[in-house]
Write a protein that holds these residues in place. Structure first.
Motif, PDB file in Angstrom:
ATOM      1  N   UNK A   1       0.801  -1.218   0.000  1.00 27.44           N
ATOM      2  CA  UNK A   1       0.000   0.000   0.000  1.00 27.44           C
ATOM      3  C   UNK A   1       0.839   1.276   0.000  1.00 27.44           C
ATOM      4  N   UNK A   2       1.946   1.264   0.707  1.00 27.15           N
ATOM      5  CA  UNK A   2       2.809   2.435   0.741  1.00 27.15           C
ATOM      6  C   UNK A   2       3.400   2.710  -0.637  1.00 27.15           C
ATOM      7  N   UNK A   3       3.819   1.642  -1.328  1.00 26.01           N
ATOM      8  CA  UNK A   3       4.343   1.807  -2.684  1.00 26.01           C
ATOM      9  C   UNK A   3       3.262   2.324  -3.625  1.00 26.01           C
ATOM     10  N   UNK A   4       2.040   1.839  -3.456  1.00 19.22           N
ATOM     11  CA  UNK A   4       0.934   2.281  -4.300  1.00 19.22           C
ATOM     12  C   UNK A   4       0.643   3.759  -4.077  1.00 19.22           C
ATOM     13  N   UNK A   5       0.647   4.190  -2.814  1.00 17.17           N
ATOM     14  CA  UNK A   5       0.386   5.594  -2.514  1.00 17.17           C
ATOM     15  C   UNK A   5       1.492   6.490  -3.075  1.00 17.17           C
TER      16      UNK A   5
ATOM     17  N   UNK B   1     -10.071  12.164  -5.678  1.00 18.15           N
ATOM     18  CA  UNK B   1      -9.232  12.213  -6.877  1.00 18.15           C
ATOM     19  C   UNK B   1      -8.821  10.814  -7.327  1.00 18.15           C
ATOM     20  N   UNK B   2      -8.451   9.969  -6.371  1.00 17.75           N
ATOM     21  CA  UNK B   2      -8.038   8.599  -6.702  1.00 17.75           C
ATOM     22  C   UNK B   2      -9.206   7.843  -7.320  1.00 17.75           C
ATOM     23  N   UNK B   3     -10.385   7.967  -6.728  1.00 21.07           N
ATOM     24  CA  UNK B   3     -11.561   7.271  -7.265  1.00 21.07           C
ATOM     25  C   UNK B   3     -11.930   7.804  -8.645  1.00 21.07           C
ATOM     26  N   UNK B   4     -11.845   9.113  -8.830  1.00 21.94           N
ATOM     27  CA  UNK B   4     -12.141   9.704 -10.134  1.00 21.94           C
ATOM     28  C   UNK B   4     -11.165   9.237 -11.203  1.00 21.94           C
ATOM     29  N   UNK B   5      -9.882   9.186 -10.852  1.00 20.05           N
ATOM     30  CA  UNK B   5      -8.868   8.716 -11.804  1.00 20.05           C
ATOM     31  C   UNK B   5      -9.080   7.249 -12.159  1.00 20.05           C
ATOM     32  N   UNK B   6      -9.427   6.445 -11.158  1.00 14.84           N
ATOM     33  CA  UNK B   6      -9.667   5.030 -11.427  1.00 14.84           C
ATOM     34  C   UNK B   6     -10.865   4.858 -12.355  1.00 14.84           C
ATOM     35  N   UNK B   7     -11.914   5.598 -12.104  1.00 15.24           N
ATOM     36  CA  UNK B   7     -13.105   5.513 -12.943  1.00 15.24           C
ATOM     37  C   UNK B   7     -12.795   5.947 -14.366  1.00 15.24           C
TER      38      UNK B   7
ATOM     39  N   UNK C   1      -5.562   0.865 -15.839  1.00 16.90           N
ATOM     40  CA  UNK C   1      -6.768   0.742 -15.021  1.00 16.90           C
ATOM     41  C   UNK C   1      -6.554  -0.237 -13.871  1.00 16.90           C
ATOM     42  N   UNK C   2      -5.825  -1.321 -14.130  1.00  8.96           N
ATOM     43  CA  UNK C   2      -5.545  -2.307 -13.089  1.00  8.96           C
ATOM     44  C   UNK C   2      -4.676  -1.700 -11.984  1.00  8.96           C
ATOM     45  N   UNK C   3      -3.682  -0.914 -12.368  1.00  9.92           N
ATOM     46  CA  UNK C   3      -2.815  -0.263 -11.371  1.00  9.92           C
ATOM     47  C   UNK C   3      -3.618   0.711 -10.512  1.00  9.92           C
ATOM     48  N   UNK C   4      -4.533   1.446 -11.137  1.00  9.16           N
ATOM     49  CA  UNK C   4      -5.378   2.380 -10.380  1.00  9.16           C
ATOM     50  C   UNK C   4      -6.284   1.629  -9.417  1.00  9.16           C
ATOM     51  N   UNK C   5      -6.845   0.530  -9.875  1.00 10.97           N
ATOM     52  CA  UNK C   5      -7.716  -0.269  -9.014  1.00 10.97           C
ATOM     53  C   UNK C   5      -6.938  -0.849  -7.837  1.00 10.97           C
ATOM     54  N   UNK C   6      -5.726  -1.310  -8.078  1.00 10.34           N
ATOM     55  CA  UNK C   6      -4.898  -1.845  -6.992  1.00 10.34           C
ATOM     56  C   UNK C   6      -4.564  -0.758  -5.974  1.00 10.34           C
TER      57      UNK C   6
ATOM     58  N   UNK D   1      -6.489   1.856  -5.243  1.00 10.41           N
ATOM     59  CA  UNK D   1      -7.714   2.086  -4.478  1.00 10.41           C
ATOM     60  C   UNK D   1      -7.924   0.959  -3.464  1.00 10.41           C
ATOM     61  N   UNK D   2      -7.700  -0.266  -3.879  1.00  7.04           N
ATOM     62  CA  UNK D   2      -7.864  -1.405  -2.974  1.00  7.04           C
ATOM     63  C   UNK D   2      -6.862  -1.338  -1.824  1.00  7.04           C
ATOM     64  N   UNK D   3      -5.626  -0.950  -2.115  1.00  3.98           N
ATOM     65  CA  UNK D   3      -4.608  -0.835  -1.069  1.00  3.98           C
ATOM     66  C   UNK D   3      -4.977   0.243  -0.058  1.00  3.98           C
ATOM     67  N   UNK D   4      -5.478   1.367  -0.535  1.00  5.03           N
ATOM     68  CA  UNK D   4      -5.898   2.444   0.372  1.00  5.03           C
ATOM     69  C   UNK D   4      -7.077   1.973   1.208  1.00  5.03           C
ATOM     70  N   UNK D   5      -8.043   1.312   0.571  1.00  4.61           N
ATOM     71  CA  UNK D   5      -9.204   0.789   1.297  1.00  4.61           C
ATOM     72  C   UNK D   5      -8.769  -0.169   2.401  1.00  4.61           C
ATOM     73  N   UNK D   6      -7.856  -1.084   2.085  1.00  3.06           N
ATOM     74  CA  UNK D   6      -7.382  -2.048   3.068  1.00  3.06           C
ATOM     75  C   UNK D   6      -6.712  -1.364   4.247  1.00  3.06           C
ATOM     76  N   UNK D   7      -5.936  -0.323   3.977  1.00  4.12           N
ATOM     77  CA  UNK D   7      -5.268   0.391   5.058  1.00  4.12           C
ATOM     78  C   UNK D   7      -6.266   1.160   5.924  1.00  4.12           C
TER      79      UNK D   7
END
Length: 101
Positions: free
Chosen positions: A5-9, A39-45, A75-80, A82-88
């Motif tokens: 998650x830290x790497x994703x952020x 912003x993250x959710x908008x970019x993923x969408x 799109x997969x990287x953006x989704x990952x 979002x999922x990492x942030x959600x998990x944290x």
């Protein structure tokens, strides 16, 4: 594929042009957490919609497979992210709930 998650952020922050900030440190005058999540959710969408558009064009014979693969990977990287942030966030909430009063 598992993503730290830290790497994703950090990857998201660098992609948004915030490269100089360190993880966990608040930047004076920076966006609020809720705005960052929006912003993250908008970019993923948006990236998901681009991937869908590229897939549709490829099926119709108007697009290239390279564009499809690239947009799906983005799109997969953006989704990952979002999922990492959600998990944290869930993990932090659970830790708070375990604290004695």
């Amino acid at each position: 594929m598992s993503m730290n998650p830290l790497m994703a952020a950090r990857a998201y922050a660098q992609a948004q042009g915030a490269g100089g900030a360190t993880a966990g440190a608040a930047v004076a005058g920076g966006p609020e957490f809720s705005q960052l999540l929006s912003n993250v959710m908008g970019d993923m969408t948006q990236q998901t919609r681009v991937a869908e558009t590229n897939m549709t064009q490829a099926v119709q014979g108007q697009g290239s497979m390279i564009d499809v693969v690239t947009s799906i990977s983005s799109a997969e990287a953006s989704l990952q992210t979002v999922i990492a942030v959600r998990d944290q966030v869930i993990s932090a909430y659970q830790e708070i709930m375990r604290m004695p009063i």
